[in-house]
Design a protein around this motif. Structure first.
Motif, short mmCIF file in Angstrom:
data_model
loop_
_atom_site.label_atom_id
_atom_site.label_comp_id
_atom_site.label_asym_id
_atom_site.label_seq_id
_atom_site.Cartn_x
_atom_site.Cartn_y
_atom_site.Cartn_z
N GLY A 1 0.78 -1.22 0.00
CA GLY A 1 0.00 0.00 0.00
C GLY A 1 0.81 1.27 0.00
N THR A 2 0.09 2.38 -0.04
CA THR A 2 0.68 3.71 -0.01
C THR A 2 -0.04 4.54 1.03
OG1 THR A 2 1.24 3.59 -2.36
CG2 THR A 2 1.22 5.76 -1.35
N LEU A 3 0.72 5.29 1.80
CA LEU A 3 0.18 6.14 2.85
C LEU A 3 0.23 7.59 2.41
CD1 LEU A 3 -0.90 5.68 5.74
CD2 LEU A 3 1.41 6.15 6.58
N THR A 4 -0.93 8.24 2.45
CA THR A 4 -1.02 9.67 2.17
C THR A 4 -1.63 10.33 3.40
OG1 THR A 4 -1.38 9.23 -0.18
CG2 THR A 4 -1.92 11.43 0.63
N GLY A 5 -0.80 11.04 4.16
CA GLY A 5 -1.25 11.49 5.47
C GLY A 5 -1.45 10.28 6.34
N ASN A 6 -2.67 10.10 6.86
CA ASN A 6 -3.01 8.90 7.61
C ASN A 6 -3.80 7.89 6.79
OD1 ASN A 6 -1.79 9.82 9.97
ND2 ASN A 6 -3.66 10.76 10.75
N GLN A 7 -4.10 8.23 5.53
CA GLN A 7 -4.96 7.39 4.70
C GLN A 7 -4.15 6.30 3.99
OE1 GLN A 7 -8.40 7.77 4.50
NE2 GLN A 7 -8.14 9.29 6.12
N LEU A 8 -4.58 5.07 4.18
CA LEU A 8 -3.92 3.92 3.55
C LEU A 8 -4.76 3.41 2.39
CD1 LEU A 8 -1.78 1.61 3.50
CD2 LEU A 8 -3.28 0.38 5.12
N ASN A 9 -4.12 3.22 1.24
CA ASN A 9 -4.77 2.62 0.08
C ASN A 9 -3.79 1.66 -0.58
OD1 ASN A 9 -7.54 4.03 -0.43
ND2 ASN A 9 -6.12 5.70 0.05
N GLY A 10 -4.32 0.62 -1.20
CA GLY A 10 -3.44 -0.34 -1.86
C GLY A 10 -4.17 -1.63 -2.16
N THR A 11 -3.42 -2.73 -2.08
CA THR A 11 -3.99 -4.05 -2.37
C THR A 11 -3.62 -5.04 -1.27
OG1 THR A 11 -2.06 -4.72 -3.68
CG2 THR A 11 -3.90 -3.67 -4.85
N ALA A 12 -4.45 -6.06 -1.17
CA ALA A 12 -4.17 -7.19 -0.29
C ALA A 12 -4.40 -8.47 -1.09
CB ALA A 12 -5.09 -7.16 0.94
N THR A 13 -3.51 -9.43 -0.91
CA THR A 13 -3.61 -10.69 -1.64
C THR A 13 -3.74 -11.84 -0.65
OG1 THR A 13 -2.23 -9.83 -3.43
CG2 THR A 13 -2.47 -12.22 -3.29
N TYR A 14 -4.77 -12.66 -0.83
CA TYR A 14 -4.98 -13.84 0.01
C TYR A 14 -5.32 -15.02 -0.88
CZ TYR A 14 -6.86 -16.98 3.55
OH TYR A 14 -7.09 -18.07 4.36
N ASN A 15 -4.64 -16.13 -0.65
CA ASN A 15 -4.85 -17.34 -1.44
C ASN A 15 -4.74 -17.06 -2.94
OD1 ASN A 15 -5.39 -20.15 -1.65
ND2 ASN A 15 -7.53 -19.73 -2.13
N GLY A 16 -3.82 -16.15 -3.28
CA GLY A 16 -3.58 -15.84 -4.68
C GLY A 16 -4.54 -14.87 -5.31
N VAL A 17 -5.51 -14.35 -4.54
CA VAL A 17 -6.50 -13.41 -5.07
C VAL A 17 -6.18 -12.01 -4.55
CG1 VAL A 17 -8.93 -12.77 -5.16
CG2 VAL A 17 -8.27 -15.18 -5.21
N THR A 18 -5.96 -11.07 -5.45
CA THR A 18 -5.61 -9.69 -5.09
C THR A 18 -6.83 -8.79 -5.25
OG1 THR A 18 -3.32 -10.00 -5.78
CG2 THR A 18 -4.12 -7.73 -5.61
N GLY A 19 -7.05 -7.93 -4.25
CA GLY A 19 -8.15 -6.99 -4.30
C GLY A 19 -7.78 -5.72 -3.57
N PRO A 20 -8.66 -4.72 -3.58
CA PRO A 20 -8.37 -3.42 -2.97
C PRO A 20 -8.35 -3.47 -1.45
CG PRO A 20 -10.61 -3.47 -3.81
CD PRO A 20 -9.97 -4.73 -4.28
N MET A 21 -7.57 -2.56 -0.88
CA MET A 21 -7.43 -2.41 0.56
C MET A 21 -7.51 -0.94 0.90
SD MET A 21 -3.95 -2.96 2.79
CE MET A 21 -3.16 -1.77 1.70
N GLN A 22 -8.06 -0.60 2.06
CA GLN A 22 -8.08 0.78 2.53
C GLN A 22 -8.07 0.80 4.04
OE1 GLN A 22 -11.75 2.15 0.69
NE2 GLN A 22 -12.94 1.71 2.53
N GLY A 23 -7.61 1.94 4.61
CA GLY A 23 -7.57 2.03 6.06
C GLY A 23 -6.87 3.28 6.54
N LEU A 24 -6.37 3.21 7.76
CA LEU A 24 -5.70 4.32 8.42
C LEU A 24 -4.45 3.81 9.11
CD1 LEU A 24 -8.86 5.78 10.23
CD2 LEU A 24 -7.79 6.76 8.18
#
Length: 212
Positions: A163-186
């Motif tokens: 992921g990438t952090l902009t300020g406190n905002q986290l955005n990126g990807t998460a991969t589980y069991n070979g499947v990649t999808g979007p991720m977001q958080g703080l």
């Protein structure tokens, strides 16, 4: 892990008890949603729902996640932060390592035949280590869930965060069991919290993590 079998039927058939309809060619989907203050989601039919929630003992931040059958839309997964989540601003640049736990729900062995789609759901959890660079904003992480269903999770039960952090905002990807999808958080100086979801024609997952 907990294992459960789910099923959904297409619009050409009458809806079955506990089942939802799908559009042929699109048996799965996933997305972000807003849970209640207690981390509960109601995006899928309650009789098919598999999921959970987790809260930080440090800040009270929380998230919820679930997978299951959605009426008229097949098998899906959802995750989201509980409203009001916040973290302390990062005041010191440089690389920080955070550790904590992740949880998720997963549907595999999804099979669409004629007008029906079915799959089996499990829950997984494990430890997660994340490297957060407050100087350049890069975030990477990895963890491994319980391996008692290694024959079910054909690509392994490792979770990878990018992921990438902009300020406190986290955005990126998460991969589980070979499947990649979007991720977001703080992520802040005291804690990181995030949610993720992903799907293919044959798999769906949704979950979250808390690290500090």
């Amino acid at each position: 892990m907990m294992m459960r079998t789910l099923a959904a039927a297409a619009p050409a058939l009458a809806l079955l008890s506990g089942c939802g309809a799908i559009a042929l060619g699109d048996p799965t989907n996933s997305g972000f949603a807003v849970p209640s203050a207690t981390g509960q989601l109601s995006e899928v039919q309650s009789s098919t729902a598999v999921g959970g929630s987790d809260f930080s003992s440090l800040t009270g931040n929380g998230y919820g996640y679930q997978v299951g059958s959605v009426s008229n839309d097949g098998l899906q997964g959802f995750a989201g932060l509980v409203p009001g989540a916040s973290v302390a601003p990062a005041t010191t640049p440089g690389l920080v390592t955070m550790e904590g736990d992740f949880e998720l729900a997963y549907i595999g062995f999804i099979l669409a035949v004629d007008t029906e789609v079915s799959g089996s759901a499990v829950t997984d959890q494990g430890r997660l280590t994340m490297n957060v660079d407050f100087s350049d904003g890069s975030v990477t992480g990895s963890g491994t869930g319980i391996d008692s269903f290694s024959n079910f999770l054909l690509n392994g039960n490792a979770l990878e965060i990018d992921g990438t952090l902009t300020g406190n905002q986290l955005n990126g990807t998460a991969t589980y069991n070979g499947v990649t999808g979007p991720m977001q958080g703080l992520i802040g100086s005291n804690e990181g919290i995030g949610v993720f979801q992903g799907h293919t024609d044959g798999q769906v997952h949704a979950g979250g993590f808390i690290v500090n």
